[in-house]
Design a protein around this motif. Structure first.
Motif, PDB file in Angstrom:
ATOM      1  N   LEU A 145       0.833  -1.203   0.000  1.00  0.00           N
ATOM      2  CA  LEU A 145       0.000   0.000   0.000  1.00  0.00           C
ATOM      3  C   LEU A 145       0.868   1.253   0.000  1.00  0.00           C
ATOM      4  CD1 LEU A 145      -2.804   1.279   0.164  1.00  0.00           C
ATOM      5  CD2 LEU A 145      -2.698   1.069   2.647  1.00  0.00           C
ATOM      6  N   GLU A 146       1.944   1.229   0.785  1.00  0.00           N
ATOM      7  CA  GLU A 146       2.851   2.383   0.828  1.00  0.00           C
ATOM      8  C   GLU A 146       3.548   2.598  -0.510  1.00  0.00           C
ATOM      9  OE1 GLU A 146       5.458   1.519   4.028  1.00  0.00           O
ATOM     10  OE2 GLU A 146       3.948   1.875   5.602  1.00  0.00           O
ATOM     11  N   SER A 147       3.837   1.504  -1.213  1.00  0.00           N
ATOM     12  CA  SER A 147       4.581   1.612  -2.475  1.00  0.00           C
ATOM     13  C   SER A 147       3.687   1.949  -3.660  1.00  0.00           C
ATOM     14  CB  SER A 147       5.326   0.300  -2.762  1.00  0.00           C
ATOM     15  OG  SER A 147       6.278   0.029  -1.748  1.00  0.00           O
ATOM     16  N   TYR A 148       2.525   1.340  -3.730  1.00  0.00           N
ATOM     17  CA  TYR A 148       1.664   1.500  -4.896  1.00  0.00           C
ATOM     18  C   TYR A 148       0.466   2.431  -4.650  1.00  0.00           C
ATOM     19  CZ  TYR A 148       4.177  -2.494  -6.786  1.00  0.00           C
ATOM     20  OH  TYR A 148       5.164  -3.336  -7.252  1.00  0.00           O
ATOM     21  N   LEU A 153      -5.739   7.106  -0.869  1.00  0.00           N
ATOM     22  CA  LEU A 153      -6.264   5.741  -0.855  1.00  0.00           C
ATOM     23  C   LEU A 153      -6.251   5.169   0.557  1.00  0.00           C
ATOM     24  CD1 LEU A 153      -7.279   3.179  -2.223  1.00  0.00           C
ATOM     25  CD2 LEU A 153      -4.888   2.577  -2.722  1.00  0.00           C
ATOM     26  N   THR A 154      -5.169   5.419   1.278  1.00  0.00           N
ATOM     27  CA  THR A 154      -5.071   4.935   2.655  1.00  0.00           C
ATOM     28  C   THR A 154      -6.197   5.526   3.512  1.00  0.00           C
ATOM     29  OG1 THR A 154      -2.668   4.729   2.460  1.00  0.00           O
ATOM     30  CG2 THR A 154      -3.585   4.792   4.683  1.00  0.00           C
ATOM     31  N   GLU A 155      -6.457   6.810   3.307  1.00  0.00           N
ATOM     32  CA  GLU A 155      -7.513   7.469   4.078  1.00  0.00           C
ATOM     33  C   GLU A 155      -8.881   6.863   3.782  1.00  0.00           C
ATOM     34  OE1 GLU A 155      -9.296  11.986   4.892  1.00  0.00           O
ATOM     35  OE2 GLU A 155      -7.709  11.659   3.409  1.00  0.00           O
ATOM     36  N   VAL A 156      -9.145   6.584   2.495  1.00  0.00           N
ATOM     37  CA  VAL A 156     -10.427   5.974   2.115  1.00  0.00           C
ATOM     38  C   VAL A 156     -10.585   4.596   2.747  1.00  0.00           C
ATOM     39  CG1 VAL A 156     -11.747   5.015   0.189  1.00  0.00           C
ATOM     40  CG2 VAL A 156     -10.684   7.261  -0.031  1.00  0.00           C
ATOM     41  N   LEU A 157      -9.538   3.801   2.693  1.00  0.00           N
ATOM     42  CA  LEU A 157      -9.589   2.448   3.257  1.00  0.00           C
ATOM     43  C   LEU A 157      -9.815   2.477   4.766  1.00  0.00           C
ATOM     44  CD1 LEU A 157      -6.708   0.694   1.268  1.00  0.00           C
ATOM     45  CD2 LEU A 157      -9.166   0.535   0.860  1.00  0.00           C
ATOM     46  N   ASP A 158      -9.197   3.468   5.417  1.00  0.00           N
ATOM     47  CA  ASP A 158      -9.347   3.576   6.871  1.00  0.00           C
ATOM     48  C   ASP A 158     -10.741   4.077   7.252  1.00  0.00           C
ATOM     49  OD1 ASP A 158      -6.816   2.636   7.313  1.00  0.00           O
ATOM     50  OD2 ASP A 158      -5.908   4.623   7.557  1.00  0.00           O
ATOM     51  N   GLN A 159     -11.202   5.108   6.567  1.00  0.00           N
ATOM     52  CA  GLN A 159     -12.482   5.720   6.933  1.00  0.00           C
ATOM     53  C   GLN A 159     -13.673   4.816   6.633  1.00  0.00           C
ATOM     54  OE1 GLN A 159     -12.702   9.572   5.038  1.00  0.00           O
ATOM     55  NE2 GLN A 159     -11.376  10.532   6.553  1.00  0.00           N
ATOM     56  N   THR A 160     -13.607   4.081   5.544  1.00  0.00           N
ATOM     57  CA  THR A 160     -14.725   3.222   5.163  1.00  0.00           C
ATOM     58  C   THR A 160     -14.649   1.840   5.782  1.00  0.00           C
ATOM     59  OG1 THR A 160     -13.583   2.416   3.177  1.00  0.00           O
ATOM     60  CG2 THR A 160     -14.926   4.413   2.953  1.00  0.00           C
ATOM     61  N   GLY A 161     -13.477   1.441   6.241  1.00  0.00           N
ATOM     62  CA  GLY A 161     -13.313   0.096   6.783  1.00  0.00           C
ATOM     63  C   GLY A 161     -13.020  -0.942   5.724  1.00  0.00           C
ATOM     64  N   LEU A 162     -12.923  -0.499   4.461  1.00  0.00           N
ATOM     65  CA  LEU A 162     -12.662  -1.453   3.377  1.00  0.00           C
ATOM     66  C   LEU A 162     -11.270  -2.080   3.493  1.00  0.00           C
ATOM     67  CD1 LEU A 162     -14.200   0.454   0.328  1.00  0.00           C
ATOM     68  CD2 LEU A 162     -15.048  -1.655   1.378  1.00  0.00           C
ATOM     69  N   GLY A 163     -10.391  -1.432   4.242  1.00  0.00           N
ATOM     70  CA  GLY A 163      -9.064  -2.014   4.446  1.00  0.00           C
ATOM     71  C   GLY A 163      -9.103  -3.328   5.204  1.00  0.00           C
ATOM     72  N   ASN A 164     -10.254  -3.651   5.820  1.00  0.00           N
ATOM     73  CA  ASN A 164     -10.398  -4.925   6.521  1.00  0.00           C
ATOM     74  C   ASN A 164     -10.975  -6.027   5.641  1.00  0.00           C
ATOM     75  OD1 ASN A 164      -9.649  -4.231   9.359  1.00  0.00           O
ATOM     76  ND2 ASN A 164     -11.306  -2.773   9.121  1.00  0.00           N
ATOM     77  N   HIS A 165     -11.298  -5.694   4.396  1.00  0.00           N
ATOM     78  CA  HIS A 165     -11.909  -6.697   3.513  1.00  0.00           C
ATOM     79  C   HIS A 165     -10.869  -7.774   3.157  1.00  0.00           C
ATOM     80  CE1 HIS A 165     -14.111  -8.599   0.291  1.00  0.00           C
ATOM     81  NE2 HIS A 165     -15.157  -7.829   0.563  1.00  0.00           N
ATOM     82  N   PRO A 166     -11.206  -9.041   3.344  1.00  0.00           N
ATOM     83  CA  PRO A 166     -10.235 -10.116   3.074  1.00  0.00           C
ATOM     84  C   PRO A 166      -9.664 -10.088   1.659  1.00  0.00           C
ATOM     85  CG  PRO A 166     -12.132 -10.976   4.263  1.00  0.00           C
ATOM     86  CD  PRO A 166     -12.471  -9.574   3.888  1.00  0.00           C
ATOM     87  N   ALA A 167     -10.474  -9.748   0.669  1.00  0.00           N
ATOM     88  CA  ALA A 167      -9.992  -9.750  -0.712  1.00  0.00           C
ATOM     89  C   ALA A 167      -8.917  -8.692  -0.917  1.00  0.00           C
ATOM     90  CB  ALA A 167     -11.156  -9.517  -1.672  1.00  0.00           C
ATOM     91  N   LEU A 168      -9.112  -7.498  -0.354  1.00  0.00           N
ATOM     92  CA  LEU A 168      -8.103  -6.449  -0.493  1.00  0.00           C
ATOM     93  C   LEU A 168      -6.833  -6.795   0.274  1.00  0.00           C
ATOM     94  CD1 LEU A 168     -10.189  -3.147  -0.274  1.00  0.00           C
ATOM     95  CD2 LEU A 168      -8.926  -4.016  -2.233  1.00  0.00           C
ATOM     96  N   ILE A 169      -6.996  -7.345   1.454  1.00  0.00           N
ATOM     97  CA  ILE A 169      -5.815  -7.746   2.234  1.00  0.00           C
ATOM     98  C   ILE A 169      -5.012  -8.788   1.477  1.00  0.00           C
ATOM     99  CG2 ILE A 169      -5.067  -8.933   4.334  1.00  0.00           C
ATOM    100  CD1 ILE A 169      -7.369  -7.607   5.814  1.00  0.00           C
ATOM    101  N   ARG A 170      -5.698  -9.743   0.869  1.00  0.00           N
ATOM    102  CA  ARG A 170      -5.015 -10.804   0.122  1.00  0.00           C
ATOM    103  C   ARG A 170      -4.203 -10.221  -1.036  1.00  0.00           C
ATOM    104  NH1 ARG A 170      -9.013 -13.530  -0.762  1.00  0.00           N
ATOM    105  NH2 ARG A 170      -8.722 -15.280   0.673  1.00  0.00           N
ATOM    106  N   VAL A 171      -4.828  -9.320  -1.802  1.00  0.00           N
ATOM    107  CA  VAL A 171      -4.147  -8.742  -2.963  1.00  0.00           C
ATOM    108  C   VAL A 171      -2.914  -7.947  -2.542  1.00  0.00           C
ATOM    109  CG1 VAL A 171      -4.364  -7.037  -4.807  1.00  0.00           C
ATOM    110  CG2 VAL A 171      -6.182  -8.699  -4.437  1.00  0.00           C
ATOM    111  N   PHE A 172      -3.086  -7.047  -1.563  1.00  0.00           N
ATOM    112  CA  PHE A 172      -1.956  -6.221  -1.148  1.00  0.00           C
ATOM    113  C   PHE A 172      -0.868  -7.059  -0.485  1.00  0.00           C
ATOM    114  CE2 PHE A 172      -4.941  -2.644  -1.551  1.00  0.00           C
ATOM    115  CZ  PHE A 172      -4.127  -1.726  -2.199  1.00  0.00           C
ATOM    116  N   ALA A 173      -1.250  -8.101   0.237  1.00  0.00           N
ATOM    117  CA  ALA A 173      -0.248  -8.962   0.868  1.00  0.00           C
ATOM    118  C   ALA A 173       0.571  -9.701  -0.188  1.00  0.00           C
ATOM    119  CB  ALA A 173      -0.926  -9.959   1.801  1.00  0.00           C
TER     120      ALA A 173
END
Length: 207
Positions: A145-148, A153-173
Motif C-alpha cells: 500500500l505504501e509503495s503503490y 487511498l489509505t484514508e479511504v480504506l481507513d475511513q470506510t473500513g474497506l481495508g479490513n476486507h479479506p480480498a483487499l488484504i489478500r491482494v496487497f499482501a
C-alpha cells in the motif's frame, strides 16, 4: 268569539302563527350576563398578518433538524414522499424527521460497522493468510500500500473500513510479498520508481 269559517286564508294564517314568548328567546347580554366567549379552539390557526396559516404538505419541504444536526439529503429525499402521503405540514414533517432520521442514520452506521467487523474476523481466520500468518500478511499488505497506493487511498480504506476486507488484504499482501522477494514484474517501458496500482495489476494495459 270570531267565527273562523268567516275568516279569509290570510287572516287564518295570521291567527295560526305561533307567538314566541320571552321565555323562548335567548337573554340579551347584560353586565351580569355578558355574551359568552366564542370557542375558537376548532378554528385553523392564523398567521401574524391575520391570514390563515397554510395547512398540509407544502410545495417544497425545508428541512431543519436542529442545530448541529446535518441533513442526509438521500434520507430526506426518501422521507419526503411519506410526509406528502401523510399530508404533513413543513413543521410537522421536520418534527417527525428530527425524531426518526438520526435513528435511521445511527442504525445504518451500526450495520456498516458490523459488516466491517465481520470482514476483519474473516481475514484474521482465513486459511490462506490468517491465523499465525496474519501479522506477516498485514506487514506485506502495508508495504504494498505504501509503495503503490497514496495517502488518499489509505484514508479511504481507513475511513470506510474497506481495508479490513479479506480480498483487499489478500491482494496487497501478495504484492508486498512479491516486492520482498524482488519478483515484482514491471511493465515494459515503465519508468523507474513507484508503479501505480493499475500498472501493478494490469502490466499490459494501455494508458
Amino acid at each position: 268569539m270570531t267565527d273562523e269559517s268567516n275568516l279569509t286564508e290570510g287572516e287564518q294564517a295570521i291567527t295560526e302563527t305561533p307567538v314566541v314568548s320571552g321565555e323562548d328567546q335567548p337573554p340579551a347580554p347584560t353586565d351580569d350576563n355578558p355574551t359568552p366567549p366564542v370557542d375558537d379552539s376548532q378554528q385553523p390557526p392564523a398567521s401574524d398578518d391575520g391570514e390563515e396559516a397554510p395547512q398540509g404538505a407544502p410545495e417544497k419541504y425545508e428541512w431543519s433538524l436542529g442545530e448541529g444536526v446535518a441533513v442526509d439529503e438521500q434520507l430526506a429525499g426518501e422521507f419526503e414522499p411519506i410526509a406528502r402521503e401523510l399530508n404533513l405540514s413543513n413543521d410537522q414533517a421536520n418534527k417527525l424527521a428530527s425524531e426518526m432520521l438520526p435513528k435511521v442514520q445511527q442504525r445504518m452506521s451500526d450495520n456498516w460497522q458490523k459488516q466491517v467487523d465481520e470482514w476483519k474476523q474473516a481475514a484474521e481466520s482465513d486459511k490462506e493468510f490468517g491465523g499465525a500468518k496474519f501479522e506477516q500478511t498485514m506487514t506485506d499488505a502495508r508495504k504494498a500500500l505504501e509503495s503503490y497506493g497514496s495517502p488518499e487511498l489509505t484514508e479511504v480504506l481507513d475511513q470506510t473500513g474497506l481495508g479490513n476486507h479479506p480480498a483487499l488484504i489478500r491482494v496487497f499482501a501478495q504484492m508486498g510479498a512479491s516486492m520482498k522477494e524482488d519478483r515484482t514484474v514491471k511493465p515494459e517501458g515503465a519508468p523507474a520508481g513507484k508503479l501505480d496500482l493499475t500498472s501493478a495489476f494490469y502490466p499490459n494495459a494501455k494508458k
